[in-house]
Motif scaffolding. Structure first.
Motif, PDB file in Angstrom:
ATOM      1  N   ARG A 205       0.832  -1.210   0.000  1.00  0.00           N
ATOM      2  CA  ARG A 205       0.000   0.000   0.000  1.00  0.00           C
ATOM      3  C   ARG A 205       0.864   1.258   0.000  1.00  0.00           C
ATOM      4  O   ARG A 205       0.665   2.175  -0.809  1.00  0.00           O
ATOM      5  CB  ARG A 205      -0.924  -0.004   1.223  1.00  0.00           C
ATOM      6  N   VAL A 206       1.851   1.301   0.897  1.00  0.00           N
ATOM      7  CA  VAL A 206       2.714   2.480   0.990  1.00  0.00           C
ATOM      8  C   VAL A 206       3.601   2.590  -0.242  1.00  0.00           C
ATOM      9  O   VAL A 206       3.827   3.691  -0.766  1.00  0.00           O
ATOM     10  CB  VAL A 206       3.561   2.419   2.276  1.00  0.00           C
ATOM     11  N   GLY A 207       4.108   1.463  -0.730  1.00  0.00           N
ATOM     12  CA  GLY A 207       4.939   1.492  -1.930  1.00  0.00           C
ATOM     13  C   GLY A 207       4.188   2.008  -3.139  1.00  0.00           C
ATOM     14  O   GLY A 207       4.747   2.755  -3.958  1.00  0.00           O
ATOM     15  N   ALA A 208       2.905   1.635  -3.258  1.00  0.00           N
ATOM     16  CA  ALA A 208       2.089   2.144  -4.365  1.00  0.00           C
ATOM     17  C   ALA A 208       1.955   3.655  -4.284  1.00  0.00           C
ATOM     18  O   ALA A 208       1.970   4.348  -5.306  1.00  0.00           O
ATOM     19  CB  ALA A 208       0.714   1.478  -4.332  1.00  0.00           C
ATOM     20  N   PRO A 214      -0.490   2.043  -8.228  1.00  0.00           N
ATOM     21  CA  PRO A 214      -0.578   0.683  -7.681  1.00  0.00           C
ATOM     22  C   PRO A 214      -0.473  -0.394  -8.755  1.00  0.00           C
ATOM     23  O   PRO A 214      -0.001  -1.507  -8.474  1.00  0.00           O
ATOM     24  CB  PRO A 214      -1.964   0.651  -7.015  1.00  0.00           C
ATOM     25  N   LEU A 215      -0.893  -0.080  -9.990  1.00  0.00           N
ATOM     26  CA  LEU A 215      -0.882  -1.094 -11.040  1.00  0.00           C
ATOM     27  C   LEU A 215       0.530  -1.432 -11.501  1.00  0.00           C
ATOM     28  O   LEU A 215       0.765  -2.517 -12.023  1.00  0.00           O
ATOM     29  CB  LEU A 215      -1.738  -0.629 -12.219  1.00  0.00           C
ATOM     30  N   TRP A 216       1.471  -0.515 -11.348  1.00  0.00           N
ATOM     31  CA  TRP A 216       2.866  -0.837 -11.655  1.00  0.00           C
ATOM     32  C   TRP A 216       3.354  -1.947 -10.730  1.00  0.00           C
ATOM     33  O   TRP A 216       4.002  -2.894 -11.164  1.00  0.00           O
ATOM     34  CB  TRP A 216       3.762   0.392 -11.503  1.00  0.00           C
ATOM     35  N   LEU A 217       3.033  -1.831  -9.450  1.00  0.00           N
ATOM     36  CA  LEU A 217       3.460  -2.846  -8.491  1.00  0.00           C
ATOM     37  C   LEU A 217       2.703  -4.156  -8.721  1.00  0.00           C
ATOM     38  O   LEU A 217       3.284  -5.240  -8.633  1.00  0.00           O
ATOM     39  CB  LEU A 217       3.245  -2.355  -7.065  1.00  0.00           C
ATOM     40  N   ALA A 218       1.419  -4.078  -9.031  1.00  0.00           N
ATOM     41  CA  ALA A 218       0.637  -5.284  -9.318  1.00  0.00           C
ATOM     42  C   ALA A 218       1.240  -6.044 -10.500  1.00  0.00           C
ATOM     43  O   ALA A 218       1.372  -7.278 -10.466  1.00  0.00           O
ATOM     44  CB  ALA A 218      -0.817  -4.916  -9.602  1.00  0.00           C
ATOM     45  N   SER A 219       1.613  -5.313 -11.559  1.00  0.00           N
ATOM     46  CA  SER A 219       2.214  -5.940 -12.727  1.00  0.00           C
ATOM     47  C   SER A 219       3.551  -6.578 -12.374  1.00  0.00           C
ATOM     48  O   SER A 219       3.858  -7.697 -12.806  1.00  0.00           O
ATOM     49  CB  SER A 219       2.399  -4.892 -13.831  1.00  0.00           C
ATOM     50  N   ALA A 271      -4.805  -8.364  -6.167  1.00  0.00           N
ATOM     51  CA  ALA A 271      -6.205  -7.936  -6.082  1.00  0.00           C
ATOM     52  C   ALA A 271      -6.349  -6.703  -5.198  1.00  0.00           C
ATOM     53  O   ALA A 271      -7.106  -5.779  -5.514  1.00  0.00           O
ATOM     54  CB  ALA A 271      -7.065  -9.077  -5.542  1.00  0.00           C
ATOM     55  N   ALA A 272      -5.603  -6.672  -4.092  1.00  0.00           N
ATOM     56  CA  ALA A 272      -5.661  -5.509  -3.200  1.00  0.00           C
ATOM     57  C   ALA A 272      -5.126  -4.262  -3.901  1.00  0.00           C
ATOM     58  O   ALA A 272      -5.666  -3.156  -3.727  1.00  0.00           O
ATOM     59  CB  ALA A 272      -4.871  -5.792  -1.927  1.00  0.00           C
ATOM     60  N   LEU A 273      -4.070  -4.420  -4.696  1.00  0.00           N
ATOM     61  CA  LEU A 273      -3.506  -3.278  -5.425  1.00  0.00           C
ATOM     62  C   LEU A 273      -4.449  -2.802  -6.532  1.00  0.00           C
ATOM     63  O   LEU A 273      -4.579  -1.589  -6.761  1.00  0.00           O
ATOM     64  CB  LEU A 273      -2.147  -3.667  -6.013  1.00  0.00           C
ATOM     65  N   VAL A 274      -5.096  -3.722  -7.207  1.00  0.00           N
ATOM     66  CA  VAL A 274      -6.072  -3.339  -8.236  1.00  0.00           C
ATOM     67  C   VAL A 274      -7.227  -2.565  -7.610  1.00  0.00           C
ATOM     68  O   VAL A 274      -7.681  -1.546  -8.146  1.00  0.00           O
ATOM     69  CB  VAL A 274      -6.585  -4.586  -8.977  1.00  0.00           C
ATOM     70  N   GLN A 275      -7.690  -3.030  -6.459  1.00  0.00           N
ATOM     71  CA  GLN A 275      -8.759  -2.311  -5.764  1.00  0.00           C
ATOM     72  C   GLN A 275      -8.295  -0.924  -5.335  1.00  0.00           C
ATOM     73  O   GLN A 275      -9.040   0.064  -5.456  1.00  0.00           O
ATOM     74  CB  GLN A 275      -9.223  -3.101  -4.545  1.00  0.00           C
ATOM     75  N   LEU A 276      -7.066  -0.835  -4.863  1.00  0.00           N
ATOM     76  CA  LEU A 276      -6.509   0.462  -4.474  1.00  0.00           C
ATOM     77  C   LEU A 276      -6.434   1.395  -5.672  1.00  0.00           C
ATOM     78  O   LEU A 276      -6.741   2.598  -5.560  1.00  0.00           O
ATOM     79  CB  LEU A 276      -5.123   0.266  -3.865  1.00  0.00           C
ATOM     80  N   ALA A 277      -6.053   0.864  -6.836  1.00  0.00           N
ATOM     81  CA  ALA A 277      -5.990   1.679  -8.051  1.00  0.00           C
ATOM     82  C   ALA A 277      -7.373   2.187  -8.433  1.00  0.00           C
ATOM     83  O   ALA A 277      -7.537   3.362  -8.821  1.00  0.00           O
ATOM     84  CB  ALA A 277      -5.388   0.870  -9.200  1.00  0.00           C
ATOM     85  N   GLN A 278      -8.386   1.339  -8.327  1.00  0.00           N
ATOM     86  CA  GLN A 278      -9.752   1.752  -8.646  1.00  0.00           C
ATOM     87  C   GLN A 278     -10.217   2.846  -7.706  1.00  0.00           C
ATOM     88  O   GLN A 278     -10.840   3.829  -8.136  1.00  0.00           O
ATOM     89  CB  GLN A 278     -10.678   0.539  -8.567  1.00  0.00           C
ATOM     90  N   GLU A 279      -9.918   2.699  -6.428  1.00  0.00           N
ATOM     91  CA  GLU A 279     -10.309   3.713  -5.452  1.00  0.00           C
ATOM     92  C   GLU A 279      -9.582   5.027  -5.678  1.00  0.00           C
ATOM     93  O   GLU A 279     -10.104   6.100  -5.358  1.00  0.00           O
ATOM     94  CB  GLU A 279     -10.030   3.198  -4.040  1.00  0.00           C
ATOM     95  N   GLY A 281      -8.656   6.073  -8.676  1.00  0.00           N
ATOM     96  CA  GLY A 281      -8.955   6.566 -10.003  1.00  0.00           C
ATOM     97  C   GLY A 281      -7.897   6.264 -11.038  1.00  0.00           C
ATOM     98  O   GLY A 281      -7.900   6.844 -12.129  1.00  0.00           O
ATOM     99  N   VAL A 282      -6.957   5.344 -10.723  1.00  0.00           N
ATOM    100  CA  VAL A 282      -5.910   4.944 -11.664  1.00  0.00           C
ATOM    101  C   VAL A 282      -6.456   3.809 -12.513  1.00  0.00           C
ATOM    102  O   VAL A 282      -6.919   2.804 -11.986  1.00  0.00           O
ATOM    103  CB  VAL A 282      -4.638   4.495 -10.925  1.00  0.00           C
ATOM    104  N   ARG A 283      -6.382   3.942 -13.820  1.00  0.00           N
ATOM    105  CA  ARG A 283      -6.994   2.955 -14.705  1.00  0.00           C
ATOM    106  C   ARG A 283      -6.011   2.279 -15.641  1.00  0.00           C
ATOM    107  O   ARG A 283      -6.395   1.405 -16.409  1.00  0.00           O
ATOM    108  CB  ARG A 283      -8.100   3.618 -15.533  1.00  0.00           C
ATOM    109  N   SER A 284      -4.754   2.662 -15.598  1.00  0.00           N
ATOM    110  CA  SER A 284      -3.778   2.077 -16.515  1.00  0.00           C
ATOM    111  C   SER A 284      -2.433   1.964 -15.847  1.00  0.00           C
ATOM    112  O   SER A 284      -2.046   2.821 -15.039  1.00  0.00           O
ATOM    113  CB  SER A 284      -3.649   2.933 -17.783  1.00  0.00           C
ATOM    114  N   ALA A 285      -1.706   0.896 -16.191  1.00  0.00           N
ATOM    115  CA  ALA A 285      -0.343   0.743 -15.696  1.00  0.00           C
ATOM    116  C   ALA A 285       0.654   1.462 -16.589  1.00  0.00           C
ATOM    117  O   ALA A 285       1.832   1.532 -16.262  1.00  0.00           O
ATOM    118  CB  ALA A 285       0.023  -0.746 -15.619  1.00  0.00           C
ATOM    119  N   ALA A 286       0.193   1.991 -17.700  1.00  0.00           N
ATOM    120  CA  ALA A 286       1.087   2.708 -18.609  1.00  0.00           C
ATOM    121  C   ALA A 286       1.418   4.079 -18.036  1.00  0.00           C
ATOM    122  O   ALA A 286       0.689   4.627 -17.213  1.00  0.00           O
ATOM    123  CB  ALA A 286       0.417   2.858 -19.975  1.00  0.00           C
TER     124      ALA A 286
END
Length: 295
Positions: A205-208, A214-219, A271-279, A281-286
């Motif tokens: 969470r903190v790293g994101a 967050p999606l960079w870390l998820a990837s 899954a937790a990072l994807v949810q964090l990204a949605q919350e 407003g981040v929609r892309s790892a690019a």
């Protein structure tokens, strides 16, 4: 999980350690256990980072050795308003990374050459941000102490069998000592792993937040897990006591029961990072068409 549960688990580890000391020698054994714990933790506090880096033959980055990684980590630390850690590379093909050190002022991060070769720049930044989060949260110190306690508990449990198991105390006494010899190290390992798992989610969470996506870390987690399950990490296999320090468990040659995994399930972390990204407003790892901030 958070700090409250970590504190409770640390207290359980301490109580278990003192209990084995009491079984070994009553009140005197309890005091001996306390003294041993203090000595081991003092040594670990001052020397654990150097010992771990030597175990993995880590090479410090400088203007000639992976300067881009050093600049990236320093920029991330500056953005997070943290002291700049020392930066190391480990010449291993498996992509992975860890952090060590007793506090943010005396810390180091290390990445394998496999991580640099197999991840995108954004993914490497996210992994390094995760390790900086461990430093900021003092997780490296917590895990060093728990690892020290776990080793000491195993040692004391064996002493209990040697010095008390052979006494004339009946079959019941011998069985009790055998049970402690087996169950005390097992309980210590479970507590150690529970602490490690709880801190990984928080570091994600903190790293994101530090890297900004967050999606960079998820990837990165998804890719590292895939490579780690196929590529040997010989030094980690030789030093399994350091496995909990890595962002993904580096061990796979000698299969270990998932019950005793030092890391939470990678799919759950993603899954937790994807949810964090949605919350957030981040929609892309690019990089979203902007220049990479760690260039």
């Amino acid at each position: 999980m958070g700090y409250t549960k970590t504190a409770m688990l640390m207290a359980a580890m301490t109580a278990l350690f003192m209990g084995v000391g009491y079984l070994l020698g009553g009140g005197a054994g309890l005091l001996i256990a306390l003294a041993v714990a203090a000595g081991m933790n003092a040594y670990a506090y001052w020397n654990s980072d150097k010992a771990v880096l030597r175990m993995h033959n880590a090479q410090e980055c400088n203007s000639q050795v992976h300067p881009d990684l050093q600049r990236m980590v320093h920029q991330l630390a500056d953005d997070a308003d943290m002291p700049r850690p020392k930066v190391y590379v480990i010449h291993e093909d498996q992509p992975n990374a860890f952090a060590t050190g007793r506090n943010p002022e005396n810390a180091a991060v290390a990445a394998t050459t496999g991580l640099l070769a197999r991840m995108s720049r954004e993914e490497v930044a996210a992994v390094m941000a995760h390790e900086l989060a461990h430093i900021r949260n003092y997780d490296t110190l917590i895990m060093t102490i728990t690892a020290t306690f776990a080793g000491a508990i195993s040692m004391l449990a064996n002493f209990a069998f040697i010095f008390r198991g052979g006494r004339n105390q009946g079959a019941g006494g011998v069985i009790a000592v055998l049970a402690v010899m087996i169950l005390a190290p097992l309980a210590a390992a479970i507590v150690q792993m529970a602490i490690s798992r709880s801190r990984e989610y928080e570091a994600d969470r903190v790293g994101a937040a530090i890297c900004g996506n967050p999606l960079w870390l998820a990837s990165a987690l998804e890719k590292i897990q895939g490579f780690a399950s196929r590529i040997d990490f010989d030094r980690a296999e030789q030093n399994p006591q350091t496995a909990h320090m890595f962002i993904i468990n580096p061990l796979h040659v000698h299969k270990r029961d998932k019950l005793f995994s030092t890391h939470p399930n990678t799919e759950n972390r993603i899954a937790a990072l994807v949810q964090l990204a949605q919350e957030s407003g981040v929609r892309s790892a690019a990089p979203a068409g902007r220049q990479n901030p760690w260039g």
